[in-house]
Scaffold this motif. Sequence first.
Motif, short mmCIF file in Angstrom:
data_model
loop_
_atom_site.label_atom_id
_atom_site.label_comp_id
_atom_site.label_asym_id
_atom_site.label_seq_id
_atom_site.Cartn_x
_atom_site.Cartn_y
_atom_site.Cartn_z
N LEU C 98 0.82 -1.19 0.00
CA LEU C 98 0.00 0.00 0.00
C LEU C 98 0.86 1.25 0.00
O LEU C 98 2.00 1.22 0.45
N PRO C 99 0.29 2.36 -0.50
CA PRO C 99 1.07 3.60 -0.53
C PRO C 99 1.22 4.18 0.86
O PRO C 99 0.66 3.68 1.82
N ASP C 100 1.99 5.28 0.94
CA ASP C 100 2.23 5.90 2.24
C ASP C 100 0.97 6.53 2.80
O ASP C 100 0.69 6.46 3.99
N LEU C 101 0.22 7.20 1.91
CA LEU C 101 -1.01 7.84 2.36
C LEU C 101 -2.16 7.26 1.55
O LEU C 101 -2.07 7.16 0.33
N ILE C 102 -3.22 6.87 2.22
CA ILE C 102 -4.34 6.24 1.50
C ILE C 102 -5.64 6.93 1.84
O ILE C 102 -5.94 7.14 3.03
N GLN C 103 -6.47 7.21 0.82
CA GLN C 103 -7.79 7.72 1.12
C GLN C 103 -8.63 6.56 1.61
O GLN C 103 -8.62 5.48 1.02
N VAL C 104 -9.34 6.77 2.71
CA VAL C 104 -10.12 5.68 3.29
C VAL C 104 -11.55 6.11 3.56
O VAL C 104 -11.83 7.30 3.74
N TRP C 105 -12.44 5.11 3.59
CA TRP C 105 -13.83 5.36 3.92
C TRP C 105 -14.06 4.89 5.35
O TRP C 105 -13.41 3.98 5.83
N PRO C 106 -15.00 5.52 6.04
CA PRO C 106 -15.13 5.26 7.47
C PRO C 106 -15.79 3.93 7.78
O PRO C 106 -16.32 3.26 6.90
N GLY C 107 -15.79 3.60 9.03
CA GLY C 107 -16.54 2.47 9.55
C GLY C 107 -16.14 1.14 8.97
O GLY C 107 -14.99 0.70 9.08
N ALA C 108 -17.14 0.49 8.35
CA ALA C 108 -16.94 -0.89 7.90
C ALA C 108 -15.85 -1.03 6.86
O ALA C 108 -15.26 -2.10 6.71
N GLU C 109 -15.56 0.05 6.12
CA GLU C 109 -14.50 -0.04 5.11
C GLU C 109 -13.13 0.09 5.73
O GLU C 109 -12.14 -0.39 5.21
N LEU C 110 -13.08 0.79 6.86
CA LEU C 110 -11.78 1.04 7.48
C LEU C 110 -11.35 -0.14 8.34
O LEU C 110 -10.17 -0.45 8.46
N LYS C 111 -12.35 -0.80 8.94
CA LYS C 111 -12.05 -1.82 9.92
C LYS C 111 -11.09 -2.90 9.42
O LYS C 111 -10.13 -3.24 10.10
N LYS C 146 -9.09 4.30 18.81
CA LYS C 146 -7.94 4.99 18.20
C LYS C 146 -8.41 5.69 16.92
O LYS C 146 -9.24 5.19 16.18
N GLN C 147 -7.85 6.88 16.73
CA GLN C 147 -8.23 7.68 15.57
C GLN C 147 -7.31 7.39 14.40
O GLN C 147 -6.09 7.36 14.56
N TYR C 148 -7.87 7.15 13.22
CA TYR C 148 -7.02 6.79 12.09
C TYR C 148 -7.02 7.79 10.96
O TYR C 148 -6.15 7.76 10.11
N ALA C 149 -8.00 8.68 10.93
CA ALA C 149 -8.01 9.68 9.85
C ALA C 149 -8.88 10.84 10.27
O ALA C 149 -9.63 10.76 11.24
N ILE C 150 -8.75 11.93 9.51
CA ILE C 150 -9.54 13.12 9.77
C ILE C 150 -10.52 13.30 8.61
O ILE C 150 -10.10 13.20 7.45
N PRO C 151 -11.78 13.56 8.89
CA PRO C 151 -12.74 13.73 7.80
C PRO C 151 -12.64 15.13 7.19
O PRO C 151 -12.31 16.09 7.87
N ALA C 320 -26.01 10.24 7.95
CA ALA C 320 -24.87 10.94 7.36
C ALA C 320 -23.59 10.19 7.67
O ALA C 320 -23.49 9.47 8.66
N VAL C 321 -22.64 10.38 6.81
CA VAL C 321 -21.35 9.73 7.01
C VAL C 321 -20.28 10.75 6.65
O VAL C 321 -20.51 11.66 5.86
N THR C 322 -19.13 10.62 7.25
CA THR C 322 -18.05 11.54 6.90
C THR C 322 -17.21 10.91 5.80
O THR C 322 -17.27 9.70 5.57
N GLY C 323 -16.41 11.73 5.15
CA GLY C 323 -15.64 11.18 4.06
C GLY C 323 -14.34 11.90 3.83
O GLY C 323 -14.00 12.86 4.51
N THR C 324 -13.64 11.40 2.82
CA THR C 324 -12.35 11.95 2.41
C THR C 324 -11.36 11.97 3.57
O THR C 324 -10.74 13.00 3.87
N GLY C 325 -11.23 10.85 4.22
CA GLY C 325 -10.21 10.76 5.25
C GLY C 325 -8.96 10.16 4.64
O GLY C 325 -9.04 9.38 3.69
N ILE C 326 -7.81 10.54 5.17
CA ILE C 326 -6.56 9.99 4.65
C ILE C 326 -5.84 9.29 5.79
O ILE C 326 -5.58 9.90 6.83
N ALA C 327 -5.52 8.02 5.59
CA ALA C 327 -4.84 7.26 6.63
C ALA C 327 -3.38 7.08 6.28
O ALA C 327 -2.98 7.18 5.13
N ILE C 328 -2.59 6.79 7.32
CA ILE C 328 -1.15 6.62 7.12
C ILE C 328 -0.79 5.15 7.17
O ILE C 328 -1.22 4.42 8.07
#
Lengths: 291, 291, 433
Positions: C98-111, C146-151, C320-328
Amino acid sequence: MHLFIQKKWPILIGLAPALIVYILFAIVPIVISFYYSSMEWDGFTEMKFIGIGNFLEIFSDKIFWQSLKNNLYVVAASIFGQVPIALFFALLLYRKLRGGKFFRTVGFMPVVISTVIISLIWGMMYNSRRGLFNQLLTATGLDEWTQNWLGDPKWAMISVCITIVWQFVGLYLIIFLAALQNIPREIFDAAEIDGASGFKQTIYITLPMIWETIIVAVILCISGSLRTFDLIYVMTSGGPGHATEVMAMYMFDQTFSSTRYGYGSAISLCIFFFSLALIYVSNLILRRKTV
Amino acid sequence: MPEQVYHNILVQNKTAKVKKNAKKTLIYLLLSIYAVVNIYPIIWMVLNSFKSNIDFAKNPFSFPKEWLVQNYQTAWETARLDVYFLNSLIVSTIAVIFTVFFGALASYFLARISFKWGKYIYSFFIFGMLIPIHATLVPLFLQMKYLGLLNTHVGLVLPYIAFNLPITVFILTSFMKSFPTDIEESAIMDGCGVFRIFWSIILPMTRPALATVIILNFINNWNEFSFALVLINEESLKTLPLGLANFAGQFTTNYGAQMAGLTLAIIPTIIIYMILEEYLVKGMTAGAVKG
Amino acid sequence: MKKFKFLYYLPVVLLLLLTACSGGGNKGASGGSSGGSGEKIELTFWNIWTDPSPQNEASLKQVEKFMKEHPNIVIKQQNIPHDQYKVKLKTQAAGKQLPDLIQVWPGAELKPLVDGGLVQPIDDIVSNWDGLINKEYLKDYNIDGKQYAIPANVVPTSLVYYDKDQLAEAGYKEFPKTYEDFKTLVKKLKDKGLIPIALGNKAQWVLQSSYISTIGDRLTGSDFLPAVLETGKKKFTDEKFIQAVGIIKELSEMGAFNEDFNSIDNIQHRDLFTLGDAAMMIDGAWSLGPVLEAAPDKNIGIALFPKVEGGLGDPSAVSAVTGTGIAINSELKGEKLKAAKQFLKGFYTEGYFKELMKAEILVPADIEAPSDVSPLLKEVAEITSKKIAPVYDATLPTEITDIINAGLQEVSLGTMTPEQLAQKLQGAVDKQK
């Protein structure tokens, strides 16, 4: 199979390049994916060996059997649609006909177009409100025959099959044309002298001469239709419900949406064996006809 | 009476001519319908490539209200056509050349030479036609990572060759098998080696089938998406289908530009077909042994 | 024959060409970091910002801005279309590439990414956004504390867009307040020859994300899904949920939707609304920008799904759901990790949020809307600020999401009853335990 060669090495040299690339980059990945079929794996965490667990699950998976049934529709549509239609037009076009080249080229066009365009335009033509087909039916007074072609589970698979047939007729057209070109003129001349002409000529002479090619076409049909994915994926995504879901799509879904690599690979294995069985059977049936 | 007979013959000839003309007209009618059905989507696509999104939504089937030539510029930029086009060209062409070359070589031995493992190797190649490619995405990715071939054109060309070999071998073998058995005999008596026979005699005779597999391979490679998506990350190496996918976002799609891009994308395929078309319809040519 | 001889040499020539090209390609890749004698740090970054929407433009510009302000950090982006993102991500994740920074979707996609140890938490820099971002919105990207990304944006998935003029003609100066009244409105619109509600459910997620997520909430209340999944105190076979699914069946049976609703997609149903063929559309906030752009003169109103009699949920809640989070990437350390964290801090800034608002996107930040933001966006922000309900596909494991997506489509066609769907869902939940 005619020549017997004393030394074996030319055979090895001849087959080696193809075999090496094929084994390394097609067979090896396939075998690895079959290995996955005995696992429960989501691609992120560790693999878990579950033996034939996936296959037992497939056995009782209603959606899988539905997708199998749908695939059979595609196979039937291909064999009984693409082959006869392509044959018909090939027979029309291979004699010297004014504009023959134009028709041949045009016939091939659908094979060249991307599936995105095909699904967009056929999707629009099938549209139950503004689509071409329903509009034509209404205009000719056949209102009751209008359907929700893609949205009604009863009609969706058939509609999709028609599009698939349309897309690939051109391919078999050029295959048959190539084969027809191969028949030496002398045979037709001899037949003319004997008094056979036109239709009789076609049935008793032309068809048997290209029977091998017809078998080739049927086998290509079967293998292609059992792997069909692109068009249906863009046109209906397998819907409505699972009415147009085919095995390759179900496999894709399980692998990349539900992330069950093991299960997805097991489905691939099933597709493989099923294709094998079908081809074997059709080979038997068709080859009996060659005297 | 001679005049009566003469008159009857004239009438007969006339009716025969009328029948012939009617038949011809019917044939042309059928062919024209066939042509329209096949080429309409391309015309539709080209027309729509000049429309704006709103125009397309309102009137998908009519002429553009405004001819937006800038769609082509948008397409060129969004799909990075300058880079991707070239990459696709390189990868597709190289893969096709190797596939056809290796395939023809292998087919020759499988079709014309009898040897112990012949049948098994042939079946072995056919197996490759039965695998849904998505099952091999992950194994192939892992394999290329291991070989250090990720993000290289070579890493894409090799699977393309491997997965196109089955159908190539299948078609070429069937075609080569249909040649009469005595073709090689005179050459052998002249002392030609196996490879010389392949190159100078069999290969030219296989032209229609070669043209067929070249076209088929090119189309497959040109439109191939999944492997390119997974095996290439480097922007400068990506192929055309990846660029074309950029038009459809999750919530917005620029249909006009997308069609423009797709129109540009089918041009090479049509060109290749045009070039090879004459070979498709040439029958057995000089160089063969005359009956 | 001569032609063929030429072809014989061609492979050799092309092979050389090929090696040269690949070599060139590789050089391009290493050029970035070997030019790093000036200590340039290169970070690879995947996102889905391919199509030319205002939101993507704002995001891409933000990356440029960051690179200008930090000339020693180079962000190498890969823009992958959304539909293919999943495939690529999962394939490369399987190969641990995986790349260094990845766009991720919240909840079930991140788990799964967290479970597989592929991304690392950013708890140490979360305080950077205290006061800027409402803590409620951080929850979506928080797994096990634990927090993994910022929306970057908040996406209400279920808004009722309606044409004020068309509704007025049907006798409704105000949007109906109850579901019963809503049904009457649907009938009146149908009588006028309009499509009451535009729906394009080809991809199957619309009925789930835009309809059942809020309708379900109206009837079951917002604690329903966690109760079903975690404690088992509630079940899909509960009467309230079945009633919610029943609403979809009811709407479909009374002809509230366009006839081809299962064969067109969500982009096409938006066209139906903007062209005036349909009076209403239930869609997410993502359509706000495109609708305003396509029909600037249309008198558009936005409302929430009305209150349902007997429902346990808050009628002012919206899914509602948040989006455009970037994980490391979890493998990042040292200098690269520092640079990655710097990027996150430099990307999610007040300026960026303001730009997003100009692109008609709701943001999770407590800031003043810039003056040139459309009044409609402000209205949406207002009505969605009361209560957030979970979106089903962000909360449920993907398998169950698949069942409900396909199932809702079948219910809308009449080939499955709400009770049957409920049983299927509960069966899948039980299997997971």
